[in-house]
Design a protein around this motif. Structure first.
Motif, PDB file in Angstrom:
ATOM      1  N   LEU A   1       7.017  49.331  72.771  1.00 44.02           N
ATOM      2  CA  LEU A   1       6.341  50.127  73.792  1.00 44.02           C
ATOM      3  C   LEU A   1       6.716  51.606  73.726  1.00 44.02           C
ATOM      4  CD1 LEU A   1       6.666  47.666  76.794  1.00 44.02           C
ATOM      5  CD2 LEU A   1       4.569  48.259  75.548  1.00 44.02           C
ATOM      6  N   GLY A   2       7.723  51.925  72.912  1.00 42.30           N
ATOM      7  CA  GLY A   2       8.146  53.310  72.787  1.00 42.30           C
ATOM      8  C   GLY A   2       9.023  53.780  73.934  1.00 42.30           C
ATOM      9  N   ILE A   3       9.646  52.851  74.632  1.00 45.94           N
ATOM     10  CA  ILE A   3      10.531  53.195  75.746  1.00 45.94           C
ATOM     11  C   ILE A   3      11.937  53.370  75.181  1.00 45.94           C
ATOM     12  CG2 ILE A   3      11.491  52.429  77.954  1.00 45.94           C
ATOM     13  CD1 ILE A   3       8.836  50.842  78.314  1.00 45.94           C
ATOM     14  N   MET A   4      12.335  54.632  75.028  1.00 48.14           N
ATOM     15  CA  MET A   4      13.599  54.950  74.358  1.00 48.14           C
ATOM     16  C   MET A   4      14.572  55.635  75.314  1.00 48.14           C
ATOM     17  SD  MET A   4      12.791  53.887  71.365  1.00 48.14           S
ATOM     18  CE  MET A   4      11.314  53.517  70.453  1.00 48.14           C
ATOM     19  N   ASP A   5      14.573  55.217  76.570  1.00 47.40           N
ATOM     20  CA  ASP A   5      15.430  55.847  77.562  1.00 47.40           C
ATOM     21  C   ASP A   5      16.677  55.007  77.832  1.00 47.40           C
ATOM     22  OD1 ASP A   5      14.419  53.728  79.011  1.00 47.40           O
ATOM     23  OD2 ASP A   5      13.303  54.954  80.434  1.00 47.40           O
ATOM     24  N   SER A   6      17.289  55.216  78.977  1.00 45.92           N
ATOM     25  CA  SER A   6      18.532  54.514  79.303  1.00 45.92           C
ATOM     26  C   SER A   6      18.342  53.008  79.425  1.00 45.92           C
ATOM     27  CB  SER A   6      19.130  55.072  80.592  1.00 45.92           C
ATOM     28  OG  SER A   6      18.236  54.899  81.666  1.00 45.92           O
ATOM     29  N   SER A   7      17.139  52.550  79.701  1.00 44.91           N
ATOM     30  CA  SER A   7      16.923  51.104  79.779  1.00 44.91           C
ATOM     31  C   SER A   7      17.106  50.451  78.408  1.00 44.91           C
ATOM     32  CB  SER A   7      15.552  50.767  80.359  1.00 44.91           C
ATOM     33  OG  SER A   7      14.513  51.282  79.558  1.00 44.91           O
ATOM     34  N   LEU A   8      16.679  51.130  77.353  1.00 48.14           N
ATOM     35  CA  LEU A   8      16.891  50.600  75.999  1.00 48.14           C
ATOM     36  C   LEU A   8      18.380  50.593  75.674  1.00 48.14           C
ATOM     37  CD1 LEU A   8      15.904  49.534  73.285  1.00 48.14           C
ATOM     38  CD2 LEU A   8      15.546  51.898  72.577  1.00 48.14           C
ATOM     39  N   THR A   9      19.074  51.659  76.020  1.00 49.65           N
ATOM     40  CA  THR A   9      20.519  51.715  75.788  1.00 49.65           C
ATOM     41  C   THR A   9      21.214  50.585  76.534  1.00 49.65           C
ATOM     42  OG1 THR A   9      20.377  54.108  75.557  1.00 49.65           O
ATOM     43  CG2 THR A   9      22.558  53.189  75.934  1.00 49.65           C
ATOM     44  N   TYR A  10      20.814  50.330  77.767  1.00 49.47           N
ATOM     45  CA  TYR A  10      21.391  49.244  78.561  1.00 49.47           C
ATOM     46  C   TYR A  10      21.204  47.900  77.861  1.00 49.47           C
ATOM     47  CZ  TYR A  10      21.807  45.636  82.092  1.00 49.47           C
ATOM     48  OH  TYR A  10      22.150  44.485  82.763  1.00 49.47           O
ATOM     49  N   HIS A  11      20.003  47.644  77.368  1.00 50.90           N
ATOM     50  CA  HIS A  11      19.726  46.356  76.734  1.00 50.90           C
ATOM     51  C   HIS A  11      20.403  46.238  75.365  1.00 50.90           C
ATOM     52  CE1 HIS A  11      17.296  44.683  79.862  1.00 50.90           C
ATOM     53  NE2 HIS A  11      16.640  45.831  79.953  1.00 50.90           N
ATOM     54  N   LEU A  12      20.587  47.352  74.669  1.00 53.86           N
ATOM     55  CA  LEU A  12      21.363  47.325  73.429  1.00 53.86           C
ATOM     56  C   LEU A  12      22.826  46.979  73.732  1.00 53.86           C
ATOM     57  CD1 LEU A  12      19.854  50.424  71.614  1.00 53.86           C
ATOM     58  CD2 LEU A  12      19.794  48.059  70.764  1.00 53.86           C
ATOM     59  N   GLN A  13      23.360  47.521  74.811  1.00 51.01           N
ATOM     60  CA  GLN A  13      24.728  47.180  75.225  1.00 51.01           C
ATOM     61  C   GLN A  13      24.798  45.712  75.640  1.00 51.01           C
ATOM     62  OE1 GLN A  13      27.511  49.256  75.175  1.00 51.01           O
ATOM     63  NE2 GLN A  13      28.581  47.355  75.581  1.00 51.01           N
ATOM     64  N   ASN A  14      23.770  45.245  76.327  1.00 47.59           N
ATOM     65  CA  ASN A  14      23.711  43.862  76.778  1.00 47.59           C
ATOM     66  C   ASN A  14      23.708  42.892  75.602  1.00 47.59           C
ATOM     67  OD1 ASN A  14      23.577  41.837  78.734  1.00 47.59           O
ATOM     68  ND2 ASN A  14      21.348  41.844  78.732  1.00 47.59           N
TER      69      ASN A  14
ATOM     70  N   PRO B   1       9.261  56.043  63.005  1.00 46.91           N
ATOM     71  CA  PRO B   1       9.858  56.917  64.021  1.00 46.91           C
ATOM     72  C   PRO B   1      10.570  56.136  65.133  1.00 46.91           C
ATOM     73  CG  PRO B   1       7.689  57.722  63.432  1.00 46.91           C
ATOM     74  CD  PRO B   1       7.842  56.369  62.783  1.00 46.91           C
ATOM     75  N   LYS B   2       9.948  55.080  65.618  1.00 40.98           N
ATOM     76  CA  LYS B   2      10.591  54.261  66.648  1.00 40.98           C
ATOM     77  C   LYS B   2      11.825  53.560  66.094  1.00 40.98           C
ATOM     78  CE  LYS B   2       6.384  53.426  69.261  1.00 40.98           C
ATOM     79  NZ  LYS B   2       5.369  52.450  69.642  1.00 40.98           N
ATOM     80  N   GLY B   3      11.722  53.073  64.880  1.00 39.25           N
ATOM     81  CA  GLY B   3      12.853  52.396  64.260  1.00 39.25           C
ATOM     82  C   GLY B   3      14.072  53.285  64.136  1.00 39.25           C
ATOM     83  N   TRP B   4      13.867  54.537  63.706  1.00 46.80           N
ATOM     84  CA  TRP B   4      14.990  55.461  63.550  1.00 46.80           C
ATOM     85  C   TRP B   4      15.649  55.762  64.881  1.00 46.80           C
ATOM     86  CZ3 TRP B   4      17.417  55.586  59.368  1.00 46.80           C
ATOM     87  CH2 TRP B   4      16.776  55.551  58.142  1.00 46.80           C
ATOM     88  N   VAL B   5      14.851  55.922  65.938  1.00 45.61           N
ATOM     89  CA  VAL B   5      15.420  56.184  67.262  1.00 45.61           C
ATOM     90  C   VAL B   5      16.273  55.001  67.716  1.00 45.61           C
ATOM     91  CG1 VAL B   5      14.880  56.542  69.704  1.00 45.61           C
ATOM     92  CG2 VAL B   5      13.596  57.772  67.957  1.00 45.61           C
ATOM     93  N   VAL B   6      15.756  53.793  67.537  1.00 48.67           N
ATOM     94  CA  VAL B   6      16.497  52.608  67.978  1.00 48.67           C
ATOM     95  C   VAL B   6      17.753  52.407  67.124  1.00 48.67           C
ATOM     96  CG1 VAL B   6      16.380  50.118  68.375  1.00 48.67           C
ATOM     97  CG2 VAL B   6      14.433  51.555  68.934  1.00 48.67           C
ATOM     98  N   PHE B   7      17.672  52.660  65.827  1.00 49.71           N
ATOM     99  CA  PHE B   7      18.874  52.583  64.989  1.00 49.71           C
ATOM    100  C   PHE B   7      19.938  53.555  65.488  1.00 49.71           C
ATOM    101  CE2 PHE B   7      16.628  50.543  61.296  1.00 49.71           C
ATOM    102  CZ  PHE B   7      17.515  49.482  61.166  1.00 49.71           C
TER     103      PHE B   7
END
Length: 65
Positions: free
Chosen positions: A13-26, A51-57
């Protein structure tokens, strides 16, 4: 398992904010290894775009360090 699905959905969905960071920590707290999340992000990148992949990496690396 749900944490992995949520990470991939947020990525798609391209949501690259603190919610993604939270779920990566989870997912880290739930025992997903560096190798597993790298494989998951790589696979999802083929469908969501580089582009999305690099941000998530980058975010996953920050969470893991």
């Amino acid at each position: 398992m749900k944490c992995i699905i949520i990470v991939v959905l947020l990525m798609a969905l391209g949501i690259m904010d603190s919610s993604l960071t939270y779920h990566l920590q989870n997912e880290k707290n739930n025992g997903v290894t560096k190798e597993e999340i790298a494989a998951i992000i790589t696979h999802a990148t083929m469908y969501t775009g580089w582009p999305k992949g690099w941000v998530v990496f980058r975010l996953a690396k920050e969470v893991r360090d």
